[in-house]
Enzyme design. Structure first.
Site, PDB file in Angstrom:
ATOM      1  N   ASP A  90       0.819  -1.071   0.067  1.00 49.30           N
ATOM      2  CA  ASP A  90       0.045   0.237   0.126  1.00 49.30           C
ATOM      3  C   ASP A  90       0.759   1.210   0.045  1.00 49.30           C
ATOM      4  O   ASP A  90       1.521   1.494   1.030  1.00 49.30           O
ATOM      5  CB  ASP A  90      -0.953   0.244   1.377  1.00 49.30           C
ATOM      6  CG  ASP A  90      -1.853   1.277   1.388  1.00 49.30           C
ATOM      7  OD1 ASP A  90      -1.759   2.142   0.424  1.00 49.30           O
ATOM      8  OD2 ASP A  90      -2.595   1.343   2.293  1.00 49.30           O
ATOM      9  N   LYS A 150       7.921  10.434 -15.255  1.00 49.83           N
ATOM     10  CA  LYS A 150       7.225  11.734 -15.420  1.00 49.83           C
ATOM     11  C   LYS A 150       5.639  11.503 -15.217  1.00 49.83           C
ATOM     12  O   LYS A 150       5.260  10.322 -15.507  1.00 49.83           O
ATOM     13  CB  LYS A 150       7.239  12.329 -16.817  1.00 49.83           C
ATOM     14  CG  LYS A 150       6.442  11.439 -17.981  1.00 49.83           C
ATOM     15  CD  LYS A 150       6.426  12.156 -19.304  1.00 49.83           C
ATOM     16  CE  LYS A 150       5.060  12.839 -19.272  1.00 49.83           C
ATOM     17  NZ  LYS A 150       3.896  11.775 -19.749  1.00 49.83           N
ATOM     18  N   LYS A 156      15.499   7.699 -26.914  1.00 55.30           N
ATOM     19  CA  LYS A 156      15.469   7.163 -28.278  1.00 55.30           C
ATOM     20  C   LYS A 156      16.673   7.902 -29.165  1.00 55.30           C
ATOM     21  O   LYS A 156      17.359   8.777 -28.742  1.00 55.30           O
ATOM     22  CB  LYS A 156      14.187   8.141 -28.850  1.00 55.30           C
ATOM     23  CG  LYS A 156      12.981   7.644 -28.204  1.00 55.30           C
ATOM     24  CD  LYS A 156      11.597   8.282 -28.900  1.00 55.30           C
ATOM     25  CE  LYS A 156      10.412   8.051 -28.037  1.00 55.30           C
ATOM     26  NZ  LYS A 156       9.490   7.028 -28.736  1.00 55.30           N
ATOM     27  N   ASP A 160       0.599  16.432 -20.222  1.00 51.89           N
ATOM     28  CA  ASP A 160       1.116  15.208 -20.583  1.00 51.89           C
ATOM     29  C   ASP A 160       2.297  15.055 -21.525  1.00 51.89           C
ATOM     30  O   ASP A 160       3.388  14.256 -21.552  1.00 51.89           O
ATOM     31  CB  ASP A 160       0.114  14.180 -21.261  1.00 51.89           C
ATOM     32  CG  ASP A 160       0.235  12.773 -21.399  1.00 51.89           C
ATOM     33  OD1 ASP A 160       1.064  12.163 -20.527  1.00 51.89           O
ATOM     34  OD2 ASP A 160      -0.144  12.333 -22.686  1.00 51.89           O
ATOM     35  N   HIS A 170       8.029  15.741 -23.058  1.00 45.25           N
ATOM     36  CA  HIS A 170       8.607  15.256 -24.271  1.00 45.25           C
ATOM     37  C   HIS A 170       8.977  16.224 -25.264  1.00 45.25           C
ATOM     38  O   HIS A 170      10.005  16.655 -25.690  1.00 45.25           O
ATOM     39  CB  HIS A 170       7.914  14.026 -25.043  1.00 45.25           C
ATOM     40  CG  HIS A 170       7.477  13.122 -24.161  1.00 45.25           C
ATOM     41  ND1 HIS A 170       8.099  12.683 -23.249  1.00 45.25           N
ATOM     42  CD2 HIS A 170       6.234  12.483 -24.004  1.00 45.25           C
ATOM     43  CE1 HIS A 170       7.826  11.523 -22.546  1.00 45.25           C
ATOM     44  NE2 HIS A 170       6.486  11.423 -23.249  1.00 45.25           N
ATOM     45  N   LYS A 226      -3.566  13.609 -29.839  1.00 41.04           N
ATOM     46  CA  LYS A 226      -4.090  12.128 -29.719  1.00 41.04           C
ATOM     47  C   LYS A 226      -5.101  11.751 -30.846  1.00 41.04           C
ATOM     48  O   LYS A 226      -5.615  12.814 -31.437  1.00 41.04           O
ATOM     49  CB  LYS A 226      -4.448  11.565 -28.326  1.00 41.04           C
ATOM     50  CG  LYS A 226      -3.594  11.711 -27.264  1.00 41.04           C
ATOM     51  CD  LYS A 226      -3.813  10.515 -26.475  1.00 41.04           C
ATOM     52  CE  LYS A 226      -2.885  10.701 -25.213  1.00 41.04           C
ATOM     53  NZ  LYS A 226      -1.469  10.202 -25.502  1.00 41.04           N
ATOM     54  N   GLU A 272      -0.381  11.127 -32.544  1.00 38.26           N
ATOM     55  CA  GLU A 272      -0.522   9.711 -32.300  1.00 38.26           C
ATOM     56  C   GLU A 272      -1.916   9.424 -32.539  1.00 38.26           C
ATOM     57  O   GLU A 272      -2.906  10.079 -32.937  1.00 38.26           O
ATOM     58  CB  GLU A 272      -0.386   9.718 -30.327  1.00 38.26           C
ATOM     59  CG  GLU A 272       0.845  10.119 -29.879  1.00 38.26           C
ATOM     60  CD  GLU A 272       0.462   9.855 -28.315  1.00 38.26           C
ATOM     61  OE1 GLU A 272       0.889   8.729 -27.767  1.00 38.26           O
ATOM     62  OE2 GLU A 272       0.208  10.559 -27.717  1.00 38.26           O
TER      63      GLU A 272
END
Ligand code: BG6
Length: 477
Positions: free
Chosen positions: A85, A138, A172, A225, A230, A326, A206
Site C-alpha cells: 500500500d 514523469k 530514443k 502530458d 517530451h 491524440k 499519435e
C-alpha cells in the site's frame, strides 16, 4: 553495477508494456548483471507465482522481440512480487527491507500523488542509503508548486545525484543523433541561429486515444502530458548552446538556460498563439473510434498547438511551433528546422515555383531518420537552362531493427549511474513554470476548445502550427 530493481507500479500499463519487456531483452543480450533481480511491487494482492504467470502471458505476445522459452523462464526466476500500500510508508518499508543491503534502484512507475509517501517508505526501509538510486517516471507533479514540493521532499531523502528522472524521449536513438548532428558538424552550427533559421516545428501526433487512462488524463491533458515533458525536451536539444562537455550536468545546465529563456504566455499571447482541441468520433485506419468524453465535463484538451519564443540572442524572433495530439491522422514525431529562403533567387523551376527552403527533418517515429532538403540541379535540366528541384538527402538509413527501445537504454544508463539522459530537478521546475504560464493564459484569455474528428490533423485552427509538409485537415502534403 547495481543489481536489484524495486519496481513500483509493476502491474501498470507502462511496466507491463515497456519496462518488463525491456529488462527481458537486456537479459537476452547479456547486458544485465549476473545476480540481477527484480522485486515487483503493486497494490494487487497477487503472489509471486500469479505475477510470474501474468508476465509469462505478456512475454508471449511481444511485438518487437521474440524471446525463447528458456530466456523467459530465466528472467521470471529473477522476479518476485509483493503487494504494497504505497499510501503508507510503513507498508513500503516492510516490502523492501530484506533487499536494501544489495545495491538497489527503486523505480516509481506510479501516480505522482504517491511519490512522497512511497519515497518516505523507501527511506524508512533503508532503500535510499548510498549508493542506492531512485528512478522516477514523469510527470513530476501537476504544476510548478507540486513539482517543487515533490523535488524538495524527495531531495531531503536522497541526494540529487542518485535520482534519475525519466523522460523516455531522451532514450530514443534519434534524439541522441540530434545532439551528434548539431555538435559534430561545423556546417550546422554555423547556421544554427536566428540569422538563418526561419522556424522550428515539433510535432508529436499519435493515433492512440486516451483509452484506459481516463483518471490521469482528465487532470492532465495534452499540454501537461506531452508538452511539459517530451516536447520541451526536444525543444531544449534543438535550442541549447553547445555544452562545454558531454558531462550530464553540462548538458542539463544548457537545457535549463533554454527553459528559463522561454517567453511566458499572457492571455493575449494565449489567444493569438495557441489552439486547444479535443477529438470527437472518427475513423482510425478505417475503423470507427469514439469521441473522448472526460469525466465531470472537464474541459481538458487532447490536442494542443502553441507557438513558443525563446528570448535570447540565438533565437530572438524565431517561432517554435509545438503541436501534439491524440487520435490524429498518423503516428508521427518530427522535428523540422526550416531555414530562411536564399536572399536573391537566380534559377528557374520546371513548375515555375520558387525555391523550397532548406529544411532539416529529424523523424523519431514511426521510423527514425534524418533528411536534409536542398535545392539541386541534379534532376537533369534541359541544355541552356538551369532548373532547380528540391532534393531530399537521407542522412541516416538505419532500419532501427537492432536499435534498443528507449527504456532499454535508460535502464542501462541508470544501472551504470550515467545521468546525461535524465532530467534534473531545476529542469523539471523550469518546464513547469512555462507550462503554468500557458495554463494561466488559457484561463484568462479566450481560447475555446476546438473539436476535430479522430483520424485528422487536428482542428482547422491548427493549420498554422503544423510543419509545412503537413496540412491541418488532410494528410501530409
Ligand atoms: C507518454 C504519455 O509519456 O508518452 C502518453 O503519457 C503518450 O500519453 C506516450 O502516448 C508517447 O510515447 P511514444 O514513445 O509512444 O511516442
Amino acid at each position: 553495477m547495481h543489481d536489484t530493481l524495486l519496481l513500483f507500479g509493476a502491474t501498470g500499463d507502462l511496466a507491463q508494456r515497456y519496462l518488463f519487456p525491456s529488462l527481458l531483452r537486456l537479459q537476452g543480450d547479456g547486458l544485465l548483471p549476473e545476480d540481477f533481480r527484480v522485486r515487483a511491487l503493486a497494490l494487487s494482492p497477487h503472489d509471486t507465482d500469479k505475477f510470474r504467470a501474468i508476465l509469462r502471458e505478456r512475454f508471449a505476445h511481444l511485438s518487437h522481440y521474440t524471446p525463447t522459452d528458456e530466456q523467459i523462464e530465466q528472467f521470471l526466476a529473477r522476479v518476485d512480487y509483493r503487494s504494497v500500500d504505497m499510501r503508507t510508508p510503513e507498508s513500503v518499508a516492510e516490502a523492501v527491507r530484506d533487499l536494501v543491503d544489495r545495491p538497489c534502484v527503486s523505480y516509481l512507475s506510479i501516480p505522482p500523488g504517491l511519490y512522497i509517501s512511497t519515497c518516505e517508505g523507501l527511506a524508512l526501509g533503508g532503500a535510499f542509503k548510498a549508493p542506492n538510486r531512485l528512478m522516477l517516471e514523469k510527470p513530476i507533479g501537476h504544476d510548478l508548486g507540486s513539482a517543487r514540493e515533490i523535488n524538495a521532499t524527495i531531495g531531503g531523502l536522497i541526494d540529487e545525484d542518485r535520482i534519475f528522472r525519466i523522460d523516455h524521449y531522451l532514450g530514443k536513438a534519434a534524439v541522441q543523433n540530434l545532439l551528434a548532428l548539431r555538435f559534430g558538424n561545423t556546417l550546422l552550427e554555423a547556421v544554427w541561429n536566428r540569422n538563418y533559421i526561419d522556424s522550428v516545428n515539433i510535432l508529436v501526433s499519435e493515433t492512440e486515444g486516451v483509452d484506459g487512462r481516463n483518471a490521469y488524463y482528465a487532470r492532465s491533458g495534452a499540454l501537461r502530458d506531452m508538452v511539459q515533458s517530451h516536447i520541451l525536451q526536444l525543444l531544449c536539444l534543438v535550442a541549447m548552446e553547445p555544452p562545454a562537455s558531454l558531462g550530464a550536468d553540462r548538458i542539463r545546465d544548457e537545457k535549463v538556460k533554454v527553459l528559463r529563456a522561454m517567453r511566458p504566455f499572457s492571455a493575449t499571447e494565449a489567444e493569438r498563439h495557441s489552439v486547444r482541441g479535443r477529438y470527437i468520433a472518427g475513423l482510425i485506419d478505417g475503423a470507427p473510434v469514439q469521441a473522448y468524453a472526460p469525466p465531470d465535463d472537464s474541459d481538458v484538451e487532447t490536442f494542443v498547438g502553441v507557438t513558443a519564443h525563446i528570448d535570447n540572442w540565438r533565437w530572438a524572433g524565431v517561432p517554435f511551433h509545438l503541436v501534439t495530439g491524440k487520435r490524429m491522422a498518423e503516428r508521427s514525431t518530427v522535428v523540422t528546422v526550416t531555414l530562411k529562403p536564399v536572399t536573391h533567387w537566380l534559377f528557374e523551376r520546371p513548375d515555375g515555383a520558387h525555391a523550397a527552403p532548406n529544411r532539416l527533418t529529424f523523424r523519431l517515429q514511426p521510423q527514425e531518420d534524418i533528411e536534409l532538403g536542398l535545392m539541386s540541379s541534379l534532376a537533369g535540366p534541359e541544355w541552356g537552362t538551369l532548373e532547380l528541384q528540391p532534393l531530399e538527402l537521407e542522412l541516416s538509413s538505419e532500419t532501427g531493427r537492432n536499435r534498443r527501445i528507449a527504456y532499454e537504454r535508460l535502464f542501462l544508463d541508470a544501472l551504470h549511474g550515467s545521468h546525461a539522459l535524465f532530467v534534473r530537478n531545476d529542469e523539471v521546475e523550469a518546464a513547469w513554470a512555462w507550462i503554468d504560464s500557458v495554463v494561466a493564459g488559457w484561463k484568462s484569455g479566450d481560447v475555446p476548445l476546438e473539436y476535430y474528428p479522430a483520424g485528422t490533423w487536428g482542428p482547422r485552427e491548427a493549420a498554422g502550427y503544423l510543419p509545412a509538409q503537413f496540412d491541418a485537415v488532410g494528410r501530409p502534403a
